[in-house]
Design a protein around this motif. Sequence first.
Motif, short mmCIF file in Angstrom:
data_model
loop_
_atom_site.label_atom_id
_atom_site.label_comp_id
_atom_site.label_asym_id
_atom_site.label_seq_id
_atom_site.Cartn_x
_atom_site.Cartn_y
_atom_site.Cartn_z
N GLU A 150 0.86 -1.13 -0.08
CA GLU A 150 0.11 -0.15 -0.19
C GLU A 150 0.87 1.21 0.03
OE1 GLU A 150 -3.08 0.36 3.10
OE2 GLU A 150 -3.89 -1.28 2.35
N LYS B 140 2.04 6.98 -6.31
CA LYS B 140 1.09 7.97 -6.61
C LYS B 140 1.49 9.62 -6.39
CE LYS B 140 -3.36 5.38 -6.63
NZ LYS B 140 -4.32 5.21 -5.54
N THR B 141 2.17 9.77 -5.33
CA THR B 141 2.53 11.11 -4.69
C THR B 141 3.84 11.47 -5.17
OG1 THR B 141 3.00 9.96 -2.43
CG2 THR B 141 0.91 11.19 -2.86
N THR B 142 4.61 10.82 -5.57
CA THR B 142 6.11 11.06 -5.86
C THR B 142 5.90 12.01 -6.88
OG1 THR B 142 7.06 9.15 -5.01
CG2 THR B 142 8.20 10.37 -6.53
N VAL B 143 6.58 13.01 -7.09
CA VAL B 143 6.43 13.81 -8.14
C VAL B 143 7.62 13.70 -9.06
CG1 VAL B 143 6.23 16.44 -8.59
CG2 VAL B 143 5.80 15.71 -6.44
N THR C 78 7.66 17.15 -13.62
CA THR C 78 6.51 17.95 -13.03
C THR C 78 7.22 19.26 -12.03
OG1 THR C 78 5.33 16.15 -12.66
CG2 THR C 78 4.40 17.94 -11.33
N ILE C 79 8.24 18.86 -11.71
CA ILE C 79 9.18 19.90 -10.47
C ILE C 79 9.74 20.95 -11.52
CG2 ILE C 79 11.18 19.98 -9.35
CD1 ILE C 79 10.62 17.22 -8.12
N LYS D 101 8.61 21.93 -14.35
CA LYS D 101 7.61 22.83 -14.97
C LYS D 101 7.15 23.72 -13.80
CE LYS D 101 3.95 20.35 -16.75
NZ LYS D 101 3.03 19.39 -17.48
N ALA D 102 7.05 23.18 -12.47
CA ALA D 102 6.62 24.12 -11.46
C ALA D 102 7.94 25.17 -10.96
CB ALA D 102 6.69 23.14 -10.00
#
Lengths: 171, 530
Positions: B11, B18-21, B25-26, B28-29
């Motif tokens: 789990e 799911k939550t690892t970025v 994405t980073i 882009k941020a």
Amino acid sequence: MKDNERHTSLQLTVLVVLRFLIGWHLLYEGIAKLLNPYWSSIEFLMESKWILSGFSEWIISNSGVLNTVDFLNTWGLIAIGAALIAGLFMRTAAISGAILLFVYYLVNPPMIGLEYAMPSEGNYLIIDKTLIEAVALFALAVFPTGSIFGLDMFLTQFKKRIKKPVKKETE
Amino acid sequence: MAKEKEQKSEEKKSLAEKTTVSRRTILKALAGLPVFGIFAYKVIEKRSADQYKKRQVLEELGINEIEVPEEKKSETRKKGDLLRVGIVGYGNRAAALAKGLGFIHPEEAENKKRDDTLADWLSQENLNVALTGICEVFDLHAEKGLATARNELHPGGGAGVNLPVKRYRHYHEMLESNEIDAVVIVTPDHHHAQMTIDAVQAGKHVYCEKSLIRTEDELYQVYNAVKNSGVVFQLGHQISKNVIFQQAKEIIEKNILGKISLIEATTNRNTASGAWIRHLDNDGNPKPGNEKTIDWDQWLGSRPKVPFSIDRYYNWTKWFDYSTGLIGQLFTHEYDAVNQLLRIGIPKSVVSSGGIYYWKDNREIPDVLQCVFEYPDRDLTLMYSASLACSRQRGRVFMGHDASMEFGASLSITADGDSTRYKEKISEGIVDPSSPMFSYNPGSGKIDAVTSATEKYYASRGLTYTYMNGRPVDVTYLHIKEWIDCIRNGGEPTTNIERSFEEGVACMMAHKSYIEKRRVEWDPVKKKIV
């Protein structure tokens, strides 16, 4: 990544570019005021006509209030500009910026019958660039891009992390 | 248990996935980061470009960064140094001078507290002065003076001196008193000369408001009286205490303007008060004062006897019996500013003209006036142009071959498009003759609580506040302080009797020319206006 799904990448790019441009403008407005030791909002406020003229007079007549207004203006512009470029607390920044610009607009609106001593750099009837910039900021607040192209992404992730386990428990 | 553990770790794994970025994405941020980089680079580039241009101009002018003079502290403050001052005439101007001395009316202190300017006043230096006498012909004004002298609120740490204060009915009684060392004369102009002469003869130091004289005879008498005495005399022209004035002086000394051949000094006001109609309050009712509360005979002094008139009492400037109008009231400040800078002295000739063109009341003084003062030895004309019926802003302008300087509450120098000296810099685009190449506005954006149009006029001429170390300093305070420092430590005040004499001659020539409708000249041998 919900926002990404809502907009095409062209739409996203245009929104981000608009955000950078307005952010740049407001940030430099703030920095320029900070770097000019003689700057004060007094000249702008003295010109005030229409519904905020009484309010402006009150600010001018009280040096303590005026100093506070100058301080908040400078640092408000810097904070809003920087937040827009960074994409941090973007929605709050965009809304505050829109309100601030709307107040600027109301202090000296190009209404019919109002004459200003300082000539404007263009020709305006009721609508001027300040009002347009204010509305553009409202648009940015409605279509926030900070959580994709901005530091708000980390905030979103952080919120997700906190929320996820809680969800599990309730299931 | 083992199964459960396995399940839990799985789990965790899926949650982490799911939550690892992702790196994408980073990245882009952080899209704003390069924007900040470019922004910072451009801000620095703009700053250095601006500063380069400014430096070029300043180097060309030979003036470096503006040095703001610090307020000079009085040198001695021995205990025996307490100076006891009496004020003759206690109107609004006297209240301003009292503030310079360190005394404020309780009501005004409250007002200052409300508009946040009390702290500026309190930061003045304590001049170690006691206000021991008020001489007034009007009871109401006398009461104000007494309340001011008794108020225990003082600047400079608050420990001021309050000695018993006495009201004098006649200035002679004040001059005879042993409790007065020096007098400040703030009456209507027709008393100035005689009071100064009597005070000097009684051995009292004198600070007299402008205008010192009303007639040529008075001028010679007062000059001789002061000259032959040991008292310290200062005339009330505070412009030389403005930081701007120091700047203007530096600019003149460095010959930045080139040869100056014309100076234009101006007055523009457009209100009843500015035209000396001041006997009504804001509601249009006559201001207080009548034959019972005002000693009218004494107020008139040597002037022709006329029945009591509230108009004459408040608006005395309108009549030649009591003043010389624009010349004595406002041109004197302009002349002083020019004379302190250029030492032009007495003009060779003067032509005045004008008339009563707007304020068609019972006045004698003109409301539109031009006076042209010729200085052929200096290749220079001083022109004074005044209107009390138009508030168009015209500065005080020194016109030179290479540049013009305008100065009042602020100062600016604009290069001349046809200048010889700046020709090269103009063609290089470093100097732009269409806008000031140098400007200095220390008080911009600061509030003086300047309200009335008349006060605004004085502020615009640099006669109210200057700025030192970022805070407003009353120039009247600095001027009266100079007088007190000279009484204690010796030295000559800026507007001494010599400068006052030169001013008096220039004013009398202008006045005579207006009255006699002819060009008048100064005879340097006979020392007379002809």
